[in-house]
Design a protein around this motif. Structure first.
Motif, PDB file in Angstrom:
ATOM      1  N   LEU A 192      -0.722  -2.944  -1.034  1.00 35.42           N
ATOM      2  CA  LEU A 192      -0.889  -2.727  -2.592  1.00 35.42           C
ATOM      3  C   LEU A 192      -0.169  -3.671  -3.253  1.00 35.42           C
ATOM      4  CD1 LEU A 192      -2.598  -0.822  -4.245  1.00 35.42           C
ATOM      5  CD2 LEU A 192      -1.151   0.727  -3.821  1.00 35.42           C
ATOM      6  N   ILE A 193       1.130  -3.820  -3.034  1.00 35.79           N
ATOM      7  CA  ILE A 193       1.827  -4.546  -3.906  1.00 35.79           C
ATOM      8  C   ILE A 193       1.065  -5.946  -4.150  1.00 35.79           C
ATOM      9  CG2 ILE A 193       4.203  -5.765  -4.184  1.00 35.79           C
ATOM     10  CD1 ILE A 193       5.602  -3.417  -2.755  1.00 35.79           C
ATOM     11  N   GLY A 194       0.882  -6.588  -2.944  1.00 35.64           N
ATOM     12  CA  GLY A 194       0.283  -7.860  -3.085  1.00 35.64           C
ATOM     13  C   GLY A 194      -1.132  -8.084  -3.873  1.00 35.64           C
ATOM     14  N   HIS A 195      -1.716  -6.754  -3.642  1.00 28.85           N
ATOM     15  CA  HIS A 195      -2.983  -6.734  -4.165  1.00 28.85           C
ATOM     16  C   HIS A 195      -2.876  -6.666  -5.879  1.00 28.85           C
ATOM     17  CE1 HIS A 195      -7.379  -4.802  -4.010  1.00 28.85           C
ATOM     18  NE2 HIS A 195      -7.179  -5.726  -5.170  1.00 28.85           N
ATOM     19  N   VAL A 196      -1.846  -5.880  -6.344  1.00 30.27           N
ATOM     20  CA  VAL A 196      -1.641  -5.632  -7.787  1.00 30.27           C
ATOM     21  C   VAL A 196      -0.935  -6.654  -8.176  1.00 30.27           C
ATOM     22  CG1 VAL A 196      -0.452  -4.279  -9.592  1.00 30.27           C
ATOM     23  CG2 VAL A 196      -1.762  -3.016  -7.554  1.00 30.27           C
ATOM     24  N   ALA A 197      -0.347  -7.342  -7.585  1.00 28.18           N
ATOM     25  CA  ALA A 197       0.535  -8.824  -7.837  1.00 28.18           C
ATOM     26  C   ALA A 197      -0.499  -9.564  -8.237  1.00 28.18           C
ATOM     27  CB  ALA A 197       1.618  -9.093  -6.944  1.00 28.18           C
ATOM     28  N   ALA A 198      -1.528  -9.867  -7.576  1.00 35.07           N
ATOM     29  CA  ALA A 198      -2.504 -10.761  -7.753  1.00 35.07           C
ATOM     30  C   ALA A 198      -3.338 -10.530  -9.114  1.00 35.07           C
ATOM     31  CB  ALA A 198      -3.557 -11.034  -6.531  1.00 35.07           C
ATOM     32  N   LEU A 258     -10.172  -8.047 -13.831  1.00 34.93           N
ATOM     33  CA  LEU A 258     -10.591  -6.632 -13.408  1.00 34.93           C
ATOM     34  C   LEU A 258     -11.127  -6.499 -11.992  1.00 34.93           C
ATOM     35  CD1 LEU A 258     -12.063  -5.641 -16.905  1.00 34.93           C
ATOM     36  CD2 LEU A 258     -10.089  -4.540 -15.783  1.00 34.93           C
ATOM     37  N   LEU A 259     -11.849  -7.703 -11.653  1.00 33.02           N
ATOM     38  CA  LEU A 259     -12.568  -7.861 -10.602  1.00 33.02           C
ATOM     39  C   LEU A 259     -11.462  -7.514  -9.274  1.00 33.02           C
ATOM     40  CD1 LEU A 259     -15.200  -7.898  -8.990  1.00 33.02           C
ATOM     41  CD2 LEU A 259     -14.840 -10.653  -8.827  1.00 33.02           C
ATOM     42  N   ALA A 260      -9.964  -8.470  -9.455  1.00 30.35           N
ATOM     43  CA  ALA A 260      -9.117  -8.346  -8.638  1.00 30.35           C
ATOM     44  C   ALA A 260      -8.251  -7.097  -8.643  1.00 30.35           C
ATOM     45  CB  ALA A 260      -8.104  -9.421  -8.874  1.00 30.35           C
ATOM     46  N   HIS A 261      -8.584  -6.038  -9.617  1.00 33.54           N
ATOM     47  CA  HIS A 261      -7.728  -5.032  -9.472  1.00 33.54           C
ATOM     48  C   HIS A 261      -8.238  -3.886  -8.577  1.00 33.54           C
ATOM     49  CE1 HIS A 261      -5.383  -1.706 -11.256  1.00 33.54           C
ATOM     50  NE2 HIS A 261      -4.965  -2.326 -11.886  1.00 33.54           N
ATOM     51  N   PRO A 262      -7.158  -3.473  -7.730  1.00 33.29           N
ATOM     52  CA  PRO A 262      -7.622  -2.410  -6.755  1.00 33.29           C
ATOM     53  C   PRO A 262      -8.497  -1.184  -7.194  1.00 33.29           C
ATOM     54  CG  PRO A 262      -5.211  -2.415  -6.946  1.00 33.29           C
ATOM     55  CD  PRO A 262      -5.803  -3.675  -7.730  1.00 33.29           C
ATOM     56  N   LEU A 263      -8.189  -0.825  -8.690  1.00 29.84           N
ATOM     57  CA  LEU A 263      -8.851   0.361  -9.101  1.00 29.84           C
ATOM     58  C   LEU A 263     -10.330   0.059  -9.851  1.00 29.84           C
ATOM     59  CD1 LEU A 263      -6.134   2.165 -11.009  1.00 29.84           C
ATOM     60  CD2 LEU A 263      -7.001   2.658  -8.557  1.00 29.84           C
TER      61      LEU A 263
END
Length: 433
Positions: free
Chosen positions: A375-381, A402-407
């Motif tokens: 999750l850290i890596g995902h949000v950092a991207a 926005l496409l990269a945001h996990p939510l």
């Protein structure tokens, strides 16, 4: 010693002033300058701030201005606590994403991206003025989203550190549970701003408090396992998350993790409740009435509900250590510098660090479990893409973030949110014209 507060017309300011007065031995200020474009607000806050200092016998003088550069001359630090667009934009950030079935929140998700887009250019302009007037002054950013804003500052060569009150609030909370002085609690705090976990709650011996850690070993006894066993329900209630989740993670996620772990449930709550912005706006109206009363010379009790608890203590500790080269450990937002090996060195993380005259030096972290690292890596991207959108503009960059945001993470949804975000914020984003 002089300190500057940009956004000094905020209702937060008396929280800062109260901390400056109580902790005067740690940070002996002689002048506090409140900078704000709203003349009426900054004059009101300067007056109540001066009364508070006089009440506590503090000799510092409070002044006010809208001149960032002039205020910065001779200052040891400039604190940033601003909100571009005020509570009105926050209200919209917490509303329009819900129309798409997404979280309405001012620091993460689509609302958080909107705030970053509005805020980063303004903060960089302020920081340029500070640097031109006083390149030796530290810029301490408390403006959300802290991680993205701090990275913007550091990527442009500013002498900056980001600050959040989540860690110090938890330190105080655990100290209360254990009935010890807060200084004896050290947190194994890991993650990004508003995306953090406590993997350890360590009780330090008195000599370990006096002699700060070198960063090579974790001092104290880790009491987290016993806390989760004996106080798990209480802690989970404070975090608004299931105790089973905390015990499964073997860690304590910050309150903001509920937006990820319980996204759909939170959206339903938000659809059926007043927004936080509405609640804060009502509080602010009452606080401003109190501040206008010449008899008010103490921090109102209502301010504790406004948010930002212990912000003043965190700010005083940080500035004092930067000025005095203390070398103690504090949780700050700073460059990764290899601390989390799966992130680039120039990404900003929220981490315990040794604070001295040269800034922040992150402590070594134990290997990060995949359940956190993913999750850290995902949000950092996402934060990287959000910063690029804030710096360079463009619909495509906003949609990419926005496409990269996990939510978010869905094509149609990201495009719908992008169109709504740009329409809502056109007045603050000149590149949309």
């Amino acid at each position: 010693m002089k300190i500057v507060v940009v956004g000094g017309g905020s209702t937060y300011t008396p929280e800062l002033i109260d901390g400056f007065a109580r902790l005067r031995d740690r940070l002996p200020l002689t002048e506090i300058v409140l900078v704000d474009p709203n003349r009426e607000r900054r004059q009101l806050l300067a007056a109540v701030s001066q009364r508070m200092l006089l009440r506590q016998g503090h000799a510092a003088v409070v002044t006010e201005t809208d001149d960032v550069a002039g205020a910065s001359e001779g200052a040891v630090a400039v604190l940033l606590q601003l909100r571009v667009g005020g509570q009105e934009t926050r209200q919209r950030d917490e509303t329009w994403p819900l129309e798409c079935g997404c979280l309405g929140q001012e620091t993460t998700g689509a609302g958080g991206l909107a705030k970053a887009l509005r805020t980063v250019p303004v903060v960089l302009n302020i920081a340029d003025q500070v640097r031109a007037a006083n390149p030796e002054a530290w810029i301490v950013d408390f403006t959300n989203p802290v991680g993205i804003v701090t990275r913007a500052l550091l990527s442009h060569g500013h002498k900056a550190i980001g600050l959040c009150n989540v860690a110090i609030g938890l330190q105080r909370y655990f100290a209360g549970l254990l009935d010890v002085q807060p200084e004896r609690i050290a947190l194994d705090h890991v993650g990004l701003n508003h995306l953090t976990w406590e993997r350890g709650v360590r009780l330090l011996d008195v000599d370990e408090v006096v002699a700060p850690t070198s960063g090579s070993a974790k001092p104290g006894k880790d009491l987290l396992p016993s806390l989760l066993e004996t106080q798990g329900e209480l802690i989970a209630t404070r975090m608004h998350q299931p105790v089973e989740l905390l015990r499964r993670l073997e860690a304590i996620p910050s309150y903001y993790l509920r937006y990820f772990y319980q996204h759909d449930a939170v959206v339903q709550e938000q659809l059926n409740s007043p927004t936080r912005a509405e609640q804060v706006a009502a509080m602010e109206a009452k606080l401003l009435e109190l501040y206008a009363d010449p008899a008010v010379d103490t921090k109102p009790e209502l301010l504790s509900n406004r948010g930002g608890e212990f912000y003043s203590e965190a700010a005083v500790q940080l500035v004092a250590s930067l000025v005095s080269d203390r070398g103690d450990v504090q949780v700050v937002n700073t460059l990764n510098q290899g601390t989390l090996p799966f992130l680039p060195d120039d990404f900003v993380i929220e981490t315990p660090a040794i604070i001295g005259a040269g800034g922040a030096r992150p402590l070594a972290q134990a290997p990060i479990e995949p359940r956190f690292a993913g999750l850290i890596g995902h949000v950092a991207a996402y934060e990287q893409l959000a910063l690029e959108a804030a710096l360079h503009g463009g619909r495509q960059r906003v949609a990419d973030a926005l496409l990269a945001h996990p939510l978010v993470g869905q094509w149609d949804l990201a495009n719908d949110l992008t169109d709504r975000l740009l329409a809502e914020n056109a007045a603050f984003l000149p590149w949309t014209a």
